[in-house]
Enzyme design. Structure first.
Site, PDB file in Angstrom:
ATOM      1  N   CYS A   4       0.832  -1.478  -0.045  1.00 34.80           N
ATOM      2  CA  CYS A   4       0.124   0.476   0.116  1.00 34.80           C
ATOM      3  C   CYS A   4       0.310   1.420  -0.074  1.00 34.80           C
ATOM      4  O   CYS A   4       0.658   1.918  -0.555  1.00 34.80           O
ATOM      5  CB  CYS A   4      -0.673  -0.024   1.609  1.00 34.80           C
ATOM      6  SG  CYS A   4      -2.057  -1.416   1.057  1.00 34.80           S
TER       7      CYS A   4
HETATM    8  N1  LIG Z   1      -2.441  -5.575   1.753  1.00 36.26           N
HETATM    9  C1  LIG Z   1      -3.186  -5.219   2.424  1.00 36.26           C
HETATM   10  O1  LIG Z   1      -2.716  -5.009   3.749  1.00 36.26           O
HETATM   11  C2  LIG Z   1      -3.608  -4.130   2.060  1.00 36.26           C
HETATM   12  C3  LIG Z   1      -4.598  -3.405   2.954  1.00 36.26           C
HETATM   13  C4  LIG Z   1      -5.651  -2.723   2.429  1.00 36.26           C
HETATM   14  C5  LIG Z   1      -5.958  -2.154   0.693  1.00 36.26           C
HETATM   15  N2  LIG Z   1      -5.426  -2.877   0.533  1.00 36.26           N
HETATM   16  C6  LIG Z   1      -6.424  -3.086  -1.505  1.00 36.26           C
HETATM   17  O2  LIG Z   1      -6.849  -4.178  -1.802  1.00 36.26           O
HETATM   18  C7  LIG Z   1      -6.543  -4.072  -2.686  1.00 36.26           C
HETATM   19  C8  LIG Z   1      -6.418  -5.782  -2.460  1.00 36.26           C
HETATM   20  O3  LIG Z   1      -4.975  -6.306  -2.162  1.00 36.26           O
HETATM   21  P1  LIG Z   1      -4.421  -7.594  -1.604  1.00 36.26           P
HETATM   22  O4  LIG Z   1      -3.373  -7.862  -0.593  1.00 36.26           O
HETATM   23  O5  LIG Z   1      -5.653  -8.154  -1.288  1.00 36.26           O
HETATM   24  O6  LIG Z   1      -3.588  -8.711  -2.784  1.00 36.26           O
HETATM   25  P2  LIG Z   1      -3.792 -10.556  -3.200  1.00 36.26           P
HETATM   26  O7  LIG Z   1      -2.750 -10.332  -4.602  1.00 36.26           O
HETATM   27  O8  LIG Z   1      -3.179 -10.756  -1.710  1.00 36.26           O
HETATM   28  O9  LIG Z   1      -4.323 -11.125  -3.645  1.00 36.26           O
HETATM   29  C9  LIG Z   1      -5.505 -10.488  -4.658  1.00 36.26           C
HETATM   30  C10 LIG Z   1      -6.068 -11.315  -5.858  1.00 36.26           C
HETATM   31  O10 LIG Z   1      -7.045 -11.390  -6.769  1.00 36.26           O
HETATM   32  C11 LIG Z   1      -7.165 -12.600  -6.931  1.00 36.26           C
HETATM   33  N3  LIG Z   1      -7.183 -11.777  -8.550  1.00 36.26           N
HETATM   34  C12 LIG Z   1      -6.431 -10.864  -9.597  1.00 36.26           C
HETATM   35  N4  LIG Z   1      -7.562 -10.484 -10.401  1.00 36.26           N
HETATM   36  C13 LIG Z   1      -8.707 -11.061 -10.570  1.00 36.26           C
HETATM   37  C14 LIG Z   1      -9.729 -11.421 -11.646  1.00 36.26           C
HETATM   38  N5  LIG Z   1     -10.274 -10.231 -12.446  1.00 36.26           N
HETATM   39  N6  LIG Z   1     -10.381 -12.090 -10.029  1.00 36.26           N
HETATM   40  C15 LIG Z   1     -10.677 -12.630 -10.020  1.00 36.26           C
HETATM   41  N7  LIG Z   1      -9.647 -12.816  -8.499  1.00 36.26           N
HETATM   42  C16 LIG Z   1      -8.507 -11.898  -9.197  1.00 36.26           C
HETATM   43  C17 LIG Z   1      -5.614 -12.435  -7.322  1.00 36.26           C
HETATM   44  O11 LIG Z   1      -5.448 -14.276  -7.447  1.00 36.26           O
HETATM   45  C18 LIG Z   1      -5.613 -13.487  -5.368  1.00 36.26           C
HETATM   46  O12 LIG Z   1      -5.796 -13.688  -4.985  1.00 36.26           O
HETATM   47  C19 LIG Z   1      -5.919  -3.898  -3.773  1.00 36.26           C
HETATM   48  O13 LIG Z   1      -6.167  -2.747  -3.873  1.00 36.26           O
HETATM   49  C20 LIG Z   1      -5.070  -3.635  -2.081  1.00 36.26           C
HETATM   50  O14 LIG Z   1      -4.034  -2.029  -2.462  1.00 36.26           O
HETATM   51  C21 LIG Z   1      -4.409  -3.786   0.760  1.00 36.26           C
END
Ligand SMILES: NC(=O)c1ccc[n+]([C@@H]2O[C@H](COP(=O)([O-])OP(=O)(O)OC[C@H]3O[C@@H](n4cnc5c(N)ncnc54)[C@H](O)[C@@H]3O)[C@@H](O)[C@H]2O)c1
Length: 451
Positions: A284
């Site tokens: 992030c």
């Molecule tokens: N990780 C954190 O601490 C955190 C905290 C707050 C916000 N965010 C935000 O949340 C969002 C997700 O982050 P995350 O850390 O969970 O990412 P991540 O990479 O851990 O998980 C994302 C998942 O989405 C899947 N994916 C990708 N494209 C896809 C599609 N078209 N259809 C279905 N599944 C699909 C991937 O295979 C993966 O499992 C981002 O925008 C991030 O900035 C993350």
């Protein structure tokens, strides 16, 4: 269910919820909705994740397999790669990645592809919520037009007329504020910000989230909700850059920046401590601010604080390497040929997350300069190929006293709680501590370099 789904429907029980993207954000959210008795389906493109979830296994260290297994067995939770099942959902929450592309501009392909997967399956009165962090305008300018290709409409309305405009589906934005590994604040304790494309969408989303968090905070629009999340992360990014810069000055002035911060933190108002480190990490903080600077260009506006913070934070790993080089130089050694152990590759303590970790940059810089580098991290027995780095040949080494004593320098990049810092300082010849992890170690302080 069809036309019966009023905004009040979403405060009911047994709602069918689809979570798209079962990663660090989507999986905890899915389990939280399962906890309170909803029927949750996780959608992901990654078949290995889907298979593991359905087998009751975990792939995120702080999420217990037992919890997944219980919900799978109780039929509260299952996972699939079949997006046609979106049709069966009452609500669909999007939790896919929003990284930067090679030119450090927003990579919206994941959100765009997901909207394209939902659109042909969209049903009347379904609630769609975007949770991925993104620039203000994404929900209305990118997601809404794709969903409306279905033929269903969700009119943008700020509610000033005091009447509900009739829409065919609901659309909202609600940022995820999860802090993985934080033991004090889990999903249920963190207030949820909600902005709807129109008042009915906002109420539908508020009703849904009110079932899983202690407080829901509505804001006037999806754009405001998108901006709230960016402000939070830019605040962190800028303040971390500030203490990183003050650390560099303090080192030059012979001051201990951590002592100074701890002193300032005793002020009961108007100060919030941030701590320096070897650079920014995680999915992030190094990424999200640039979503806003990119969007700001559309308004002929330069986000100077963001750019300056980015500049200082990017400099930090280089600064660490310079300090290590200087300390080795005083011992009549060079980085080239020196045996260096890097402690901690995760981007922050006690998590199994490598994304954007400054340790990877440190590994690269040390390798480029000819160091004989090894690493230890209890969360990463081996390293895998990443988007920008390939250290897949490296394996975590054991921390025996003999091994610790064999390095020219032990570089603490991540201050995992599992490390025995007394033992590390006792046996290592030189310790470069980027996190003040050795603050409580009494002996051997002349071997510790703060950098
Ligand atoms: N990780 C954190 O601490 C955190 C905290 C707050 C916000 N965010 C935000 O949340 C969002 C997700 O982050 P995350 O850390 O969970 O990412 P991540 O990479 O851990 O998980 C994302 C998942 O989405 C899947 N994916 C990708 N494209 C896809 C599609 N078209 N259809 C279905 N599944 C699909 C991937 O295979 C993966 O499992 C981002 O925008 C991030 O900035 C993350």
């Amino acid at each position: 269910m069809g036309a019966e789904r009023t905004p009040e429907f979403f405060s009911g029980k047994g709602i069918k919820i689809g979570i798209i993207g079962c990663g660090y954000v989507g999986l905890p959210l899915a389990l939280r909705f399962s906890d309170v008795g909803h029927r949750v389906t996780g959608f992901d493109l990654d078949t290995s994740k889907v298979d593991k979830l359905n087998a009751g296994q975990t792939y995120i260290q702080h999420i217990p397999a037992e919890k997944i297994r219980q919900h799978v067995e109780a039929k509260h939770f299952s996972a699939t790669t079949d997006f046609s099942k979106l049709k069966e959902m009452d609500a669909v929450l999007i939790c896919v990645p929003t990284p930067l592309d090679a030119r450090r501009e927003p990579d919206m392909t994941y959100v765009e592809n997901t909207a394209c997967e939902i659109s042909p399956n969209l049903q009347r009165d379904q609630l769609v919520i975007l949770e991925s962090t993104t620039y203000p305008g994404t929900t209305e300018e990118l997601v809404l037009p794709i969903l409306e290709k279905s033929g269903l409409r969700c009119p943008i309305d700020n509610g000033s007329s005091g009447k509900d405009v009739a829409g065919d589906f609901y659309l909202a934005f609600s940022p995820e504020r999860e802090d993985p590994g934080n033991k004090n604040y889990g999903l249920a304790q963190i207030p949820k910000i909600v902005g709807g494309v129109n008042p009915a969408s906002s109420r539908a989303a508020q009703n849904l989230y009110a079932q899983i968090v202690s407080r829901v905070v509505p804001v006037s629009s999806t754009r405001a909700a998108e901006m709230v999340k960016l402000l939070e992360n830019i605040f962190r990014c800028v303040n971390i850059a500030l203490v990183n810069e003050l650390k560099l000055l303090s080192l030059r002035m012979g001051l201990d920046i951590w002592e100074v911060i701890d002193g300032a933190a005793t002020k009961p108002f108007g100060f919030m401590p941030f701590y320096p480190g070897p650079g920014l990490g995680g999915h992030c903080i190094p990424v999200d601010p640039f979503y806003l600077s990119w969007k700001a260009r559309e308004y002929d506006f330069a986000t100077r604080f963001i750019e300056l913070a980015g500049e200082i934070n990017t400099l930090m790993p280089y600064q660490v390497i310079e300090s290590v080089g200087e300390a080795l130089n005083q011992r009549e050694k060079s980085i080239k040929g020196s045996k260096i152990l890097l402690l901690g590759v995760a981007y922050k303590k006690d998590v199994d997350d490598l994304r954007e970790s400054p340790s990877l940059k440190l590994l690269e810089l040390l390798t480029d300069r000819g160091a004989k580098i090894e690493y230890n991290d209890p969360y990463f027995p081996a390293l895998q190929k990443m988007r920008h780095y390939d250290f897949s040949h490296m394996r975590s080494v054991d921390l025996t006293p003999e091994r610790l004593a064999s390095y020219d320098c032990v570089l603490i990049a991540t201050d995992h709680s599992a490390y025995d810092y007394e033992s590390i300082v006792r046996h290592a010849r030189l310790i470069a501590d980027t996190r003040n992890a050795t603050r409580n170690v009494k002996g051997g302080r002349d071997k510790i370099l703060h950098c």
